[in-house]
Design a protein around this motif. Structure first.
Motif, PDB file in Angstrom:
ATOM      1  N   ASP A 347      23.740  65.475   1.240  1.00 31.37           N
ATOM      2  CA  ASP A 347      23.152  66.394   0.567  1.00 31.37           C
ATOM      3  C   ASP A 347      23.920  67.768   1.183  1.00 31.37           C
ATOM      4  N   PHE A 348      24.582  68.351   0.470  1.00 35.96           N
ATOM      5  CA  PHE A 348      25.583  69.680   1.079  1.00 35.96           C
ATOM      6  C   PHE A 348      24.853  70.749   1.253  1.00 35.96           C
ATOM      7  N   ASP A 349      23.709  70.717   1.231  1.00 33.55           N
ATOM      8  CA  ASP A 349      23.108  72.455   1.378  1.00 33.55           C
ATOM      9  C   ASP A 349      22.054  72.265   2.717  1.00 33.55           C
ATOM     10  N   GLU A 350      21.859  70.240   2.749  1.00 35.63           N
ATOM     11  CA  GLU A 350      21.111  70.953   4.021  1.00 35.63           C
ATOM     12  C   GLU A 350      22.270  69.665   5.726  1.00 35.63           C
ATOM     13  N   ASP A 351      23.109  69.194   4.753  1.00 38.29           N
ATOM     14  CA  ASP A 351      24.183  68.866   6.078  1.00 38.29           C
ATOM     15  C   ASP A 351      24.150  67.522   6.137  1.00 38.29           C
ATOM     16  N   MET A 352      22.741  66.687   5.373  1.00 40.19           N
ATOM     17  CA  MET A 352      22.930  65.507   6.151  1.00 40.19           C
ATOM     18  C   MET A 352      23.155  64.005   4.710  1.00 40.19           C
ATOM     19  N   ILE A 353      23.212  63.103   5.922  1.00 40.35           N
ATOM     20  CA  ILE A 353      23.546  62.074   5.174  1.00 40.35           C
ATOM     21  C   ILE A 353      22.594  60.715   5.295  1.00 40.35           C
ATOM     22  N   VAL A 354      22.560  59.579   4.636  1.00 41.71           N
ATOM     23  CA  VAL A 354      21.759  58.914   4.670  1.00 41.71           C
ATOM     24  C   VAL A 354      22.297  57.451   3.743  1.00 41.71           C
ATOM     25  N   VAL A 355      22.629  56.420   5.198  1.00 40.55           N
ATOM     26  CA  VAL A 355      22.954  55.433   4.611  1.00 40.55           C
ATOM     27  C   VAL A 355      22.322  54.048   4.955  1.00 40.55           C
ATOM     28  N   PHE A 356      21.816  53.688   3.371  1.00 38.76           N
ATOM     29  CA  PHE A 356      20.792  52.112   3.912  1.00 38.76           C
ATOM     30  C   PHE A 356      21.559  51.155   3.144  1.00 38.76           C
ATOM     31  N   LEU A 357      21.705  50.139   3.754  1.00 36.38           N
ATOM     32  CA  LEU A 357      21.789  48.940   3.561  1.00 36.38           C
ATOM     33  C   LEU A 357      20.970  48.817   3.653  1.00 36.38           C
ATOM     34  N   THR A 358      21.151  47.135   2.840  1.00 40.73           N
ATOM     35  CA  THR A 358      19.502  45.899   2.764  1.00 40.73           C
ATOM     36  C   THR A 358      20.224  45.014   2.247  1.00 40.73           C
ATOM     37  N   ASN A 359      19.948  43.637   2.403  1.00 42.08           N
ATOM     38  CA  ASN A 359      20.051  42.686   1.620  1.00 42.08           C
ATOM     39  C   ASN A 359      19.175  41.959   1.010  1.00 42.08           C
ATOM     40  N   ARG A 360      18.059  43.304   0.283  1.00 39.77           N
ATOM     41  CA  ARG A 360      16.789  42.941  -0.962  1.00 39.77           C
ATOM     42  C   ARG A 360      17.774  41.487  -1.368  1.00 39.77           C
ATOM     43  N   VAL A 361      18.337  41.390  -2.262  1.00 37.34           N
ATOM     44  CA  VAL A 361      18.184  40.182  -3.824  1.00 37.34           C
ATOM     45  C   VAL A 361      18.651  38.577  -2.281  1.00 37.34           C
ATOM     46  N   HIS A 362      18.723  38.680  -1.226  1.00 45.68           N
ATOM     47  CA  HIS A 362      18.367  37.166  -0.629  1.00 45.68           C
ATOM     48  C   HIS A 362      17.030  36.368  -0.085  1.00 45.68           C
ATOM     49  N   PRO A 363      16.673  35.463  -0.672  1.00 48.13           N
ATOM     50  CA  PRO A 363      17.985  35.155  -1.359  1.00 48.13           C
ATOM     51  C   PRO A 363      17.819  34.363  -3.075  1.00 48.13           C
ATOM     52  N   THR A 364      16.892  35.744  -3.105  1.00 46.89           N
ATOM     53  CA  THR A 364      17.338  36.312  -4.676  1.00 46.89           C
ATOM     54  C   THR A 364      16.829  37.291  -5.712  1.00 46.89           C
ATOM     55  N   ARG A 365      18.070  37.534  -6.495  1.00 49.24           N
ATOM     56  CA  ARG A 365      17.340  39.192  -7.206  1.00 49.24           C
ATOM     57  C   ARG A 365      16.528  39.166  -7.740  1.00 49.24           C
ATOM     58  N   ASP A 366      15.309  38.270  -7.982  1.00 50.44           N
ATOM     59  CA  ASP A 366      14.254  38.417  -8.393  1.00 50.44           C
ATOM     60  C   ASP A 366      13.030  39.608  -7.478  1.00 50.44           C
ATOM     61  N   ASN A 367      13.484  40.047  -7.534  1.00 55.05           N
ATOM     62  CA  ASN A 367      12.943  41.002  -6.009  1.00 55.05           C
ATOM     63  C   ASN A 367      13.028  42.275  -6.540  1.00 55.05           C
ATOM     64  N   ASN A 368      11.979  43.060  -6.217  1.00 54.29           N
ATOM     65  CA  ASN A 368      13.073  45.037  -7.338  1.00 54.29           C
ATOM     66  C   ASN A 368      12.086  45.723  -6.615  1.00 54.29           C
ATOM     67  N   ARG A 369      11.144  45.146  -5.175  1.00 52.94           N
ATOM     68  CA  ARG A 369      10.404  46.004  -4.166  1.00 52.94           C
ATOM     69  C   ARG A 369      10.245  47.124  -4.291  1.00 52.94           C
ATOM     70  N   ILE A 370      12.442  47.355  -4.084  1.00 50.81           N
ATOM     71  CA  ILE A 370      13.262  48.747  -2.822  1.00 50.81           C
ATOM     72  C   ILE A 370      12.760  49.386  -3.705  1.00 50.81           C
ATOM     73  N   LYS A 371      12.736  49.105  -5.615  1.00 50.01           N
ATOM     74  CA  LYS A 371      13.053  50.822  -5.733  1.00 50.01           C
ATOM     75  C   LYS A 371      11.851  51.469  -6.208  1.00 50.01           C
ATOM     76  N   ALA A 372      10.378  51.458  -5.154  1.00 44.90           N
ATOM     77  CA  ALA A 372       9.527  51.885  -4.848  1.00 44.90           C
ATOM     78  C   ALA A 372       9.667  52.649  -3.254  1.00 44.90           C
ATOM     79  N   PHE A 373      10.509  51.836  -2.346  1.00 40.24           N
ATOM     80  CA  PHE A 373      10.601  51.624  -1.470  1.00 40.24           C
ATOM     81  C   PHE A 373      10.976  52.840  -0.447  1.00 40.24           C
ATOM     82  N   ARG A 374      12.575  53.082  -1.460  1.00 40.80           N
ATOM     83  CA  ARG A 374      13.883  53.628  -0.220  1.00 40.80           C
ATOM     84  C   ARG A 374      13.657  55.404  -0.698  1.00 40.80           C
ATOM     85  N   PRO A 375      12.643  56.273  -1.818  1.00 46.35           N
ATOM     86  CA  PRO A 375      12.265  57.700  -2.157  1.00 46.35           C
ATOM     87  C   PRO A 375      11.399  57.326  -0.492  1.00 46.35           C
TER      88      PRO A 375
END
Length: 390
Positions: A347-375
């Motif tokens: 965010d260039f107005d708020e001078d803010m950076i957020v890096v969020f790294l996960t291994n949500r596809v481990h062991p399967t890609r059939d896990n989409n819970r992160i879509k609701a969790f991220r916000p």
């Protein structure tokens, strides 16, 4: 409830900022939220690094880098398969540098740029359209199934030809559709124009000058650069018959040898933050050593054509509703997501950076819970950082 074997820890790297400290309740909320993500099986493990004014203020690692027999705890320096973060942090970055050098301009077409017989329906596709996903290309195809395996160079050439031959989804420039195929072509363009691979180009111009030792492309026919336990595992892949760890998860990128424009980059949360903070400083004119600030600002500006697009050049911007960035990132922000469960927002107005790294596809890609969790995660971090500078 968290299981008895959940690994969860966190800390504030820097508690003082101009004599003030993070409000304890906000910090605890971030830590609790990450542990809730573990308990709700959003991901096996995650790392968050966040800051303001290009400084890291918060860092937290939770869970496991792998849930296989070794069950390695996630660490702050765990190496992640960044998936589609390759697009902004490698491919678009390389094009940015080529534009600054005057080697290319954004209005050049595929006919101008590629040493190939470009089909008539794609001759007028521009570099700008490829970068902001308005080139008319299909979003994704299982191209790896159509090429000869075991010969990465030949497979990459075959995939490039298949992309050129693929039917268009719409008339270029009339709408947007997020497309891996466009970034496969961009990698080819960088290679042709610069005379070196995308991996070598970004390392030479960005990663090496910044001292990034754990940001790289891993070729599939070369030994791992680091011990296996230092990588976050991704999916148990049926096609390759094993859990992917240290080699790119994306099948098309794997077939292309590990170096591709749409996926293949590996890095750590800290090094992603460093790279983004550097771009942040260039955007604000505090630095100009790697890229001219005006070019950085152009790439971080939302494109007005086609109308209604949220895309800048290589980066997305927050959607009016339901943005993965949450509710607190301003309109003057850019970010990107990666299929393996990775993301970054600035965010260039708020001078803010957020890096969020996960291994949500481990062991399967059939896990989409992160879509609701991220916000929710981004909201918690944004509130914390706002209070930090209050």
């Amino acid at each position: 409830m968290l299981s008895s074997d959940t690994w969860c820890y966190g800390h504030i790297l820097k508690r003082g900022y101009e004599g003030k400290s993070v409000y304890k309740n906000s910090t605890i909320r971030i830590d609790e939220l990450l542990c809730e993500g573990l308990g709700n099986r959003v991901f096996p493990g995650a790392v968050v690094v966040a800051g303001k004014n290009e400084r890291v203020l918060y860092s937290n690692a939770v869970g496991f880098a792998s849930t296989e027999s070794d069950r390695v705890p996630m660490r702050e320096n765990t190496i992640f398969d960044l998936a589609s973060l390759t697009k902004p942090l490698a491919t678009a970055l390389a094009v940015m540098k080529l534009v600054e050098k005057g080697t290319v301009n954004l209005n050049l077409t595929l006919t101008d740029l590629l040493p190939a017989d470009v089909p008539a329906d794609k001759k007028a596709i521009t570099l700008r359209q490829l970068l902001c996903h308005s080139a008319g290309l299909i979003d994704w195809m299982p191209l790896y199934k159509q090429v000869e395996q075991g010969k990465a160079g030949q497979a990459k050439e075959q995939i490039r030809r298949l992309v050129l031959q693929s039917p268009l989804e719409y008339v270029p420039g009339t709408k947007t559709l997020y497309s891996d195929l466009g970034y496969m072509l961009l990698e080819w363009i960088v290679e042709v124009v610069s005379g070196i691979s995308l991996a070598e180009f970004v390392s030479r111009h960005f990663y090496a000058p910044l001292g990034l030792q754990r940001t790289f492309f891993q070729e599939v026919d070369k030994p791992l650069r680091y011990p296996l336990e230092e990588y976050a595992a991704t999916e148990k892949c049926r096609w390759r018959g094993r859990v992917m760890r240290g080699f790119v998860h994306d099948e098309n990128a794997y077939a292309m040898g590990g170096i591709a424009g749409h996926a293949g980059l590996f890095s750590t949360s800290g090094e992603v933050f460093t790279l983004c903070a550097t771009l942040f400083a260039h955007y604000h004119g505090k630095r100009s050593d790697l890229v001219e600030p005006s070019v950085v600002r152009e790439f971080f500006t939302r494109q007005e054509d086609p109308k209604g697009s949220t895309w800048a050049l290589g980066w997305d911007t927050p959607s009016p509703r339901g943005s993965a960035a949450g509710r607190y990132f301003s309109a003057n922000s850019v970010g990107h997501l990666g299929f393996t469960g990775t993301s970054v927002w600035m965010d260039f107005d708020e001078d803010m950076i957020v890096v969020f790294l996960t291994n949500r596809v481990h062991p399967t890609r059939d896990n989409n819970r992160i879509k609701a969790f991220r916000p929710y995660l981004h909201d918690a971090v944004a509130r914390c950082l706002r209070e930090y500078s209050a």
